[in-house]
Structure formats: C-alpha cells, structure tokens
Design a protein around this motif. Sequence first.
Motif: not given
Length: 121
Positions: A86-102
């Motif tokens: 993800c990237r905010y309008a001000d340039g700040t970045r976010v990274l999210a890793e997900s492990a999921v059970s279905l």
Amino acid sequence: MGTTFDTETLRRGIEESTSPDTLLALYADDAEIHVIDRNTQPSHPLVLHGRGQIAEMLADVYSRDMTHKLEHCVVQGDELAYTESCRYADGTRVLAESAVSLRDGKIVRQTMVQAWDEESG
C-alpha cells in the motif's frame, strides 16, 4: 473439499475497491483476523471476530487516501498466503503479509503482519 477460493475477487477487492463489500464477501460469518504490527505485537495481537468487526476495519482502511496492490498470492488446498503493498498519498508505504485458513472457499482465519515506513528525523 469445498469451493475453490476466488483469487480474482481478492485482487479486485484489494486493488479496485471503493467499499469493503468485495473483500468482505470472501470471509465466512465466523471469520477471525489477527493483526500483528508495531502497536499490536505477537503476544497481544488485535483480534477481530466475525464479519461485523472485519467490515469496520475494511471500511476504515479502504476509506484512506492510499493505493493497494496484491503482490503475491498462493493458494494450496485450504491455505492461502498473500502480500499486499500500500502507498499513502504522501508516499508512506505499508506492507502486509497474510497467512489464511479457508473453509468452503471462504476465509475463516487470517493472521496479518503489517509494517509501515518509519518517520525519518
């Protein structure tokens, strides 16, 4: 086993969403999300129970002025792993890793680890 998970809906929900409804449809009614980040560390994660709490979190996240991109997505049986950048309008970045059970093609448990750019200075 049950229904196959819809990775294209996941991609659309992450990258094109203007509301949380597309992503919310991928969660089972009794789903849980465990969020681990700088503020909610592994010994005390934020735990969201059910689609109501998940909907509130998604509405908050996707109302922000930022872009989202599904970077990697792997499904194997009833397990799913994906990376969202993800990237905010001000340039700040976010990274999210997900492990999921279905279960039956729906998310029943998700553990998400998030990291943000730190402010410099």
